[in-house]
Design an enzyme around this catalytic site. Structure first.
Site, PDB file in Angstrom:
ATOM      1  N   HIS A 200      -8.809 -10.404 -14.199  1.00 36.07           N
ATOM      2  CA  HIS A 200     -10.073 -10.636 -13.476  1.00 36.07           C
ATOM      3  C   HIS A 200     -10.159 -12.292 -12.890  1.00 36.07           C
ATOM      4  CE1 HIS A 200     -14.050  -9.825 -12.383  1.00 36.07           C
ATOM      5  NE2 HIS A 200     -14.360 -10.947 -12.705  1.00 36.07           N
ATOM      6  N   ARG A 307      -1.920   3.676   2.171  1.00 36.24           N
ATOM      7  CA  ARG A 307      -2.047   4.422   1.068  1.00 36.24           C
ATOM      8  C   ARG A 307      -3.316   5.396   1.136  1.00 36.24           C
ATOM      9  NH1 ARG A 307      -0.214  -0.994  -1.237  1.00 36.24           N
ATOM     10  NH2 ARG A 307       1.525  -0.592  -2.555  1.00 36.24           N
ATOM     11  N   ARG A 343       1.135   7.755   3.983  1.00 32.62           N
ATOM     12  CA  ARG A 343       1.726   8.182   2.724  1.00 32.62           C
ATOM     13  C   ARG A 343       0.888   9.266   2.323  1.00 32.62           C
ATOM     14  NH1 ARG A 343       2.777   4.433  -2.251  1.00 32.62           N
ATOM     15  NH2 ARG A 343       0.523   4.750  -2.657  1.00 32.62           N
ATOM     16  N   GLU A 444      11.695   5.381  -4.537  1.00 31.43           N
ATOM     17  CA  GLU A 444      11.133   4.612  -5.648  1.00 31.43           C
ATOM     18  C   GLU A 444      11.553   5.029  -7.127  1.00 31.43           C
ATOM     19  OE1 GLU A 444       6.615   4.172  -4.671  1.00 31.43           O
ATOM     20  OE2 GLU A 444       6.767   6.345  -4.033  1.00 31.43           O
ATOM     21  N   ASN A 467       8.361  -1.814  -5.808  1.00 34.00           N
ATOM     22  CA  ASN A 467       7.395  -1.937  -7.176  1.00 34.00           C
ATOM     23  C   ASN A 467       7.620  -0.844  -8.031  1.00 34.00           C
ATOM     24  OD1 ASN A 467       6.035  -3.419  -5.416  1.00 34.00           O
ATOM     25  ND2 ASN A 467       4.250  -2.329  -5.043  1.00 34.00           N
ATOM     26  N   ASP A 468       7.941   0.365  -7.561  1.00 29.91           N
ATOM     27  CA  ASP A 468       8.282   1.442  -8.382  1.00 29.91           C
ATOM     28  C   ASP A 468       9.812   1.453  -8.819  1.00 29.91           C
ATOM     29  OD1 ASP A 468       6.114   2.794  -9.539  1.00 29.91           O
ATOM     30  OD2 ASP A 468       5.350   3.652  -7.667  1.00 29.91           O
ATOM     31  N   ARG A 478       5.453  -1.827 -14.585  1.00 33.50           N
ATOM     32  CA  ARG A 478       5.329  -2.775 -13.717  1.00 33.50           C
ATOM     33  C   ARG A 478       3.901  -3.581 -14.108  1.00 33.50           C
ATOM     34  NH1 ARG A 478       3.959   0.959  -8.370  1.00 33.50           N
ATOM     35  NH2 ARG A 478       2.486  -0.590  -7.716  1.00 33.50           N
ATOM     36  N   CYS A 515       8.423  -1.403   1.520  1.00 40.15           N
ATOM     37  CA  CYS A 515       6.817  -1.595   1.522  1.00 40.15           C
ATOM     38  C   CYS A 515       6.321  -2.178   0.072  1.00 40.15           C
ATOM     39  CB  CYS A 515       6.274  -0.275   2.042  1.00 40.15           C
ATOM     40  SG  CYS A 515       6.485   0.928   0.838  1.00 40.15           S
TER      41      CYS A 515
HETATM   42  C1  PEP Z   1       5.848   0.853  -4.457  1.00 40.37           C
HETATM   43  O1  PEP Z   1       6.117   1.430  -5.397  1.00 40.37           O
HETATM   44  O2  PEP Z   1       6.644  -0.271  -4.101  1.00 40.37           O
HETATM   45  C2  PEP Z   1       4.997   1.213  -3.388  1.00 40.37           C
HETATM   46  C3  PEP Z   1       4.716   0.559  -2.206  1.00 40.37           C
HETATM   47  O3  PEP Z   1       3.968   2.186  -3.903  1.00 40.37           O
HETATM   48  P1  PEP Z   1       2.751   1.829  -4.884  1.00 40.37           P
HETATM   49  O4  PEP Z   1       2.595   0.419  -5.049  1.00 40.37           O
HETATM   50  O5  PEP Z   1       1.619   2.337  -4.067  1.00 40.37           O
HETATM   51  O6  PEP Z   1       3.130   2.625  -6.141  1.00 40.37           O
HETATM   52 MG    MG Z   2       4.997   3.380  -5.524  1.00 44.47          MG
END
Ligand code: PEP
Ligand code: MG
Length: 589
Positions: A200, A307, A343, A444, A467-468, A478, A515
């Site tokens: 926050h 998304r 997506r 991912e 990210n994943d 993550r 992405c």
């Molecule tokens: C990712 O995993 O990098 C991605 C873009 O999807 P999300 O962050 O929505 O899981």
């Molecule tokens: Mg992802």
């Protein structure tokens, strides 16, 4: 400027960068501490007055929260203000109120003591619940209970609201109530012991446009109010008692950063082309239709990731085909002729729909569970509504579509088969759509990265969700700040996997976008482009910084950087190499 104090050595503490900028000033240490509650017996004749006092405090608390809520809505927006709905619900909790009155009638101790004990029991019970959402409600009850107690004891102001002179606020944490009452013009920067990039305090600092560093662990215990410090929100560093030499260095950095920000602004309108003439595709990630105006402001070349979860998570039921169609059509039309990559749904796992709990079984490892394409294939009717909505929108613009979390050929084949069924249904209905709408797979999961050649046969492009991918490749959750130091985008395993994805995809004539957050960090963009990534898609506000860098570098140099990084062993050294590349191109220390 403070005199250098030889008795106080310079301390440099590394945390997590949360809001950009540099601040220098004196520290104000803010420790959230529980209100001290006196305990005494209430004489029989004063008892009715005691209950009236309790009711008055509840009304006053409700009014304060409603006021904070409208203030937060005005300054931070509706989503942030919604936190206070949960606070208002605590105040309406009949069980909490009735139990307090029952305790009071049974013991005749003062109402603060009874209320505090009941509230503590609730906080304790909630904090033990397995469900993360319900566990967080313990924080709401604590926040509200503190406010009620302050009102009962006549201490209505928090010390943060009394912050008068410009100070760096160093706190153990910043609660929603704290952030609403903080004197915004007096906070130079925000630093917290707790927190990750999504806490926050970070949202507050960003909205106030002040630098912030979080995850400092025990800084509140190592500093005192009045100490001087530099907060470097770019690199996530706090320097307490800075020496003259450090102050001088930071003064220069700050000047350079200011001129860099001005140059960013100027470069925003220019095309994204490297110094040696290679155009680069820079696109935006969005989650909501109302983000479209930002795309113009930041000159996005298209939307590389739309998304779609918010349509479901913000709703009390699964949105219909028609509702979804209208949302996707709005984005497609607004962007045309530029493209939008929609997506398909990525809910389940850690993102269940609260309104439809029957669809989401509780799982011990939600990140490894029934989320994204797995959820969709288990619920084909829900999935097909979305596929038809996307197909219908493809008649109104340049629409691409991709599936999240593909782990193997079976999923891709089944998803495409359902897409085929949807196309047949629309043809039978006589409704128009783009028969050749490109369909991609997100990469991912490491297993998908290993079979790019096979997947290429059944899709038109790839988009890497770093990210994943990093989370699954390195087995590092993550959002977990206890293992955040192990979440390393420059780990050689990540680099080799990315390179493999790009090479294999290109060998099979498929383009590759990235992405995940990595695409929007100027430090990593040259590495990705140097490996041959065709498109970077990022949060819209990051586009100018990446574009500025693209315009200041040569693609040949980026390729050399990538080749060198791929031959190195240490994530830290690879990061430093990328950082040096970036700094030398944009001339910011
Ligand atoms: C990712 O995993 O990098 C991605 C873009 O999807 P999300 O962050 O929505 O899981
Ligand atoms: Mg992802």
């Amino acid at each position: 400027m403070p005199p250098e104090n030889p008795a106080k050595p310079e301390i440099v503490v590394q945390g997590i960068s949360a809001s950009q900028g540099i601040a220098f000033g004196q520290i104000f240490v803010y420790l959230q501490s529980d209100v001290e509650v006196p305990s005494y017996s209430v004489d029989a004749e004063k008892r009715p007055g005691e209950i009236a006092r309790f009711e008055k405090a509840l009304v006053a608390t409700r009014q304060q929260i409603a006021k904070i809520q409208s203030e937060v809505e005005r300054t931070l927006g509706q989503d942030e203000a919604r936190i206070f709905d949960a606070h208002l619900l605590v105040l309406e909790d009949q069980a909490l109120i009735a139990e307090t009155i029952r305790d009071f009638e049974a013991t005749s101790r003062n109402i603060e003591t009874c209320f505090n004990e009941v509230a503590q029991r609730y906080i304790h019970a909630f904090s033990k619940i397995d469900d993360e959402y319900l566990r967080e409600r313990a924080g709401d009850i604590r926040d509200v209970a503190q406010r009620v107690l302050q009102n009962l004891l006549g201490q209505s102001e928090t010390s943060l609201s009394r912050l008068a002179e410009k100070r760096i606020v160093v706190a153990n944490d910043i609660s929603p109530s704290d952030s609403a009452s903080i004197n915004r013009s007096a906070a130079l920067a925000i630093v917290t012991d707790a927190g990750s990039r999504t806490s926050h305090a970070v949202i507050v600092a960003n909205s106030m446009r002040v630098p912030a560093v979080v995850g400092m662990r025990d800084l509140t215990r190592r500093v005192s109010s009045g100490d001087w410090a530099i907060v470097d929100g770019y690199d996530g560093i706090v320097i307490v008692n800075p020496s003259e030499a450090t102050l001088f260095r930071y003064g220069k950095i700050q000047d350079k950063k200011k001129s860099y920000e001005q140059r960013l602004f100027d470069a925003n309108r220019q095309p994204a082309v490297t110094l040696d003439g290679t155009p680069v595709d820079l696109e935006a990630n969005i989650e909501r239709v109302d983000e479209i105006p930002q795309l113009r402001q930041y000159m996005a070349q298209g939307v590389g990731l739309f998304r779609t979860e918010y349509l479901y998570l913000n709703s009390s039921r699964i949105p219909t085909e028609q509702e979804q169609f209208l949302a996707y059509k709005a984005v497609a039309e607004a962007l045309a002729p530029r493209s939008v990559c929609i997506r398909t749904l990525d809910i389940g796992g850690d993102k269940p729909m609260e309104s439809n709990p029957e669809l989401f079984a509780k799982e011990a490892n939600p990140f490894l569970g029934c989320r994204a394409i797995r959820f969709c294939l288990n619920n084909p009717e829900i999935f097909k509504d979305q596929l038809r909505a996307i197909l219908l929108a493809s008649a109104y613009g340049n629409v691409r579509m991709m599936y999240p979390m593909i782990s193997g050929m079976g999923e891709l084949t089944r998803a495409n088969a359902l897409l085929g069924e949807c196309k047949a249904e629309l043809r039978a209905r006589g409704q128009a759509f783009n028969e050749k709408m490109p369909v991609g797979a997100m990469i991912e999961i490491p297993s998908a990265a290993a079979i790019i050649d096979l997947l290429s046969a059944q899709c038109d492009f790839f988009s890497v969700g770093t990210n994943d991918l990093i989370q699954y490749l390195l087995a590092v959750e993550r959002g977990n700040d206890r293992v955040a130091h192990l979440y390393e985008p420059t780990h050689p395993a990540v680099l080799r996997t990315l390179k493999h994805i790009v090479d294999e995809a290109h060998r099979h004539g498929r383009k590759v976008a990235v992405c995940g957050e990595m695409a929007g960090e100027p430090v990593y963009a040259p590495l990705l482009l140097g490996m041959g990534v065709d498109e970077l898609s990022m949060t819209p506000s990051w586009l100018p910084a990446v574009k500025f860098l693209v315009r200041a570098m040569k693609i040949g140099d980026a390729r050399a950087l990538a080749a060198e990084a791929l031959s190195m062993t240490s994530p830290r050294e690879i990061y430093l190499k990328c950082d040096a590349f970036h700094r030398s191109r944009v001339d910011v220390e």
